[in-house]
Design an enzyme around this catalytic site. Structure first.
Site, mmCIF file in Angstrom:
data_model
loop_
_atom_site.group_PDB
_atom_site.id
_atom_site.type_symbol
_atom_site.label_atom_id
_atom_site.label_comp_id
_atom_site.label_asym_id
_atom_site.label_seq_id
_atom_site.Cartn_x
_atom_site.Cartn_y
_atom_site.Cartn_z
ATOM 1 N N GLU A 104 -3.753 1.705 -7.509
ATOM 2 C CA GLU A 104 -4.055 2.839 -6.650
ATOM 3 C C GLU A 104 -3.115 4.006 -6.944
ATOM 4 O O GLU A 104 -2.019 4.069 -6.376
ATOM 5 C CB GLU A 104 -3.894 2.438 -5.178
ATOM 6 C CG GLU A 104 -4.835 1.362 -4.719
ATOM 7 C CD GLU A 104 -5.233 1.547 -3.261
ATOM 8 O OE1 GLU A 104 -6.431 1.548 -2.986
ATOM 9 O OE2 GLU A 104 -4.335 1.731 -2.413
ATOM 10 N N HIS A 152 0.843 -1.203 0.000
ATOM 11 C CA HIS A 152 0.000 0.000 0.000
ATOM 12 C C HIS A 152 0.878 1.254 0.000
ATOM 13 O O HIS A 152 1.921 1.283 0.642
ATOM 14 C CB HIS A 152 -0.924 0.004 1.215
ATOM 15 C CG HIS A 152 -1.975 1.068 1.107
ATOM 16 N ND1 HIS A 152 -1.713 2.384 1.405
ATOM 17 C CD2 HIS A 152 -3.257 1.012 0.687
ATOM 18 C CE1 HIS A 152 -2.812 3.087 1.164
ATOM 19 N NE2 HIS A 152 -3.764 2.287 0.739
HETATM 20 P P1 PGA Z 1 -9.300 6.293 -0.117
HETATM 21 O O1 PGA Z 1 -8.098 5.240 0.147
HETATM 22 O O2 PGA Z 1 -10.485 5.492 -0.569
HETATM 23 O O3 PGA Z 1 -9.514 6.924 1.226
HETATM 24 O O4 PGA Z 1 -8.804 7.247 -1.147
HETATM 25 C C1 PGA Z 1 -7.893 4.181 -0.702
HETATM 26 C C2 PGA Z 1 -6.693 3.379 -0.204
HETATM 27 O O5 PGA Z 1 -5.759 3.999 0.327
HETATM 28 O O6 PGA Z 1 -6.664 2.144 -0.327
#
Ligand code: PGA
Length: 370
Positions: A280, A141
């Site tokens: 992401e 992440h």
């Molecule tokens: P968010 O985070 O939905 O708050 O943008 C997504 C993540 O960090 O997995």
């Protein structure tokens, strides 16, 4: 309890097959539960929110709004401390029948250390998570790649070395040492001789900022973590994605290629197929950020799927679930799920707001029962 309205939106399917037509990946609607059909995966990354008790309350409120929902996979990723409580709660038989929970609700951890045990104060291993009934682990992440991990404070420590006192001491110690790289000696001599303190503190600040943005978990550590989780027979939810700087410099695909190679190289197709990838983009994550545009998401997902197809074959690539993450909300989940390459979402902020997460599980289509 209101009846859930299932308003069909063209191109948005609860379950589907994926095909490649020419260069394009496509979703083809499947009957729910049809053999070989893809079931989307929607996972909530709670980050550092909730206690064991509030975590249970959160899950119960979500499940209450999603009774009998078995056509998608649901993931909950509480902090380590809440895993056992949420597991016990999800396992209770009377709840399973009350909410109609089947095997589609999964417990995930947010990280795992890469060695099974040892003198690693504060860490938790994949083996321990497995023993605690955890089914999968989020790895790579961006919160951990860039800001956390084993190097928190590292940037400040390096920057402090640029004080005149420290540099002088160091210079005295190494000036006559043959073993020290002459370029290092030269640089130190230069910095000591430089009488301008502002220059030094400016340099320190620059380095601190540069290092801080990169001082989290390295690709090498993430690779070890992927292996340790797979060794335990658990699922990996691997996050990849470019930061703002990489996007601005048109380096998104180069970076994705690097992250994927580092994490997945050497793994057989059958293993890769079971891994869930979350795209992401770092710039789209967290409060205040804008979610990526559908075209940006589609392009990145196609890149990742083509990358898998090239190495592990089209069949593996078609079957793999690739999620999008970054400000997913009930308002945008429909257009995100419509994208042919998207198989679900990794949700941060909205995953700890029960009504929002329930609405996301309904793909935002339904008048969710309240
Ligand atoms: P968010 O985070 O939905 O708050 O943008 C997504 C993540 O960090 O997995």
């Amino acid at each position: 309890v209101e009846k859930i309205m299932n308003t069909a939106v063209p191109g948005v399917y609860r379950n589907y097959f994926r095909q490649r037509k020419g260069k394009q990946w496509q979703k083809v609607e499947a009957k729910v539960g049809e053999p070989g059909a893809i079931r989307p995966f929607l996972a909530g990354n709670w980050k550092m929110h909730t206690t064991p008790r509030s975590g249970i309350a959160l899950v119960s409120r979500i499940l209450d709004e999603c009774r009998g929902m078995t056509d998608v996979d649901v993931g909950f990723a509480p902090p380590f401390l809440g895993l056992a409580a949420v597991r016990d709660y999800l396992e209770a038989d009377f709840l399973r029948s009350e909410y109609g929970i089947a095997g589609n609700v999964h417990l995930y951890a947010q990280d795992a250390f890469y060695l099974p045990q040892g003198a690693y104060t504060g860490e938790v291993s994949a083996a321990m998570l497995k023993a605690a009934g955890v089914e999968g682990v989020i790895l790579g992440h961006s919160d951990r790649r860039t800001r956390l991990g084993n190097n928190l404070g590292f940037a400040t420590n390096v920057a402090r070395r640029l004080s005149r006192g420290f540099l002088e001491q160091k210079w005295q110690r190494i000036r006559n040492q043959e073993s020290v790289d002459p370029r290092v000696r030269k640089a130190l001599e230069f910095l000591v001789a430089e009488s301008n303190d502002e220059f030094r503190s400016g340099l320190a600040q620059f380095l601190e900022e540069e290092i801080r943005g990169r001082a989290g978990e390295s690709d090498g550590v993430i690779q070890k973590k992927v292996c340790s989780v797979l060794e335990q027979g658990m699922r990996v939810l691997l996050c990849v994605g470019e930061d703002r700087e990489a996007r601005d410099h048109q380096e998104t695909f180069r970076l994705l290629d690097h992250q994927l190679r580092m994490a997945l190289d050497g793994l057989p197709a059958a293993t890769v197929r079971e891994i869930v990838i979350a795209y992401e983009p770092v710039w789209a994550i967290g409060p205040g950020a804008q979610p990526a545009q559908p075209e940006q998401i589609a392009e990145a997902h196609d890149f990742i799927r083509d990358w898998i197809a090239e190495r592990h074959g089209e069949e593996t690539a078609a079957a793999m679930r690739i999620l999008y993450g970054g400000n997913v909300s009930p308002n945008n989940v429909v257009e995100i799920m419509r994208i042919a390459g998207v198989d679900g979402a990794l949700v941060g902020g909205a995953s700890v707001r029960p009504h929002d997460f329930a609405a996301i599980l309904h793909f935002g289509l339904a008048n969710v029962a309240r």
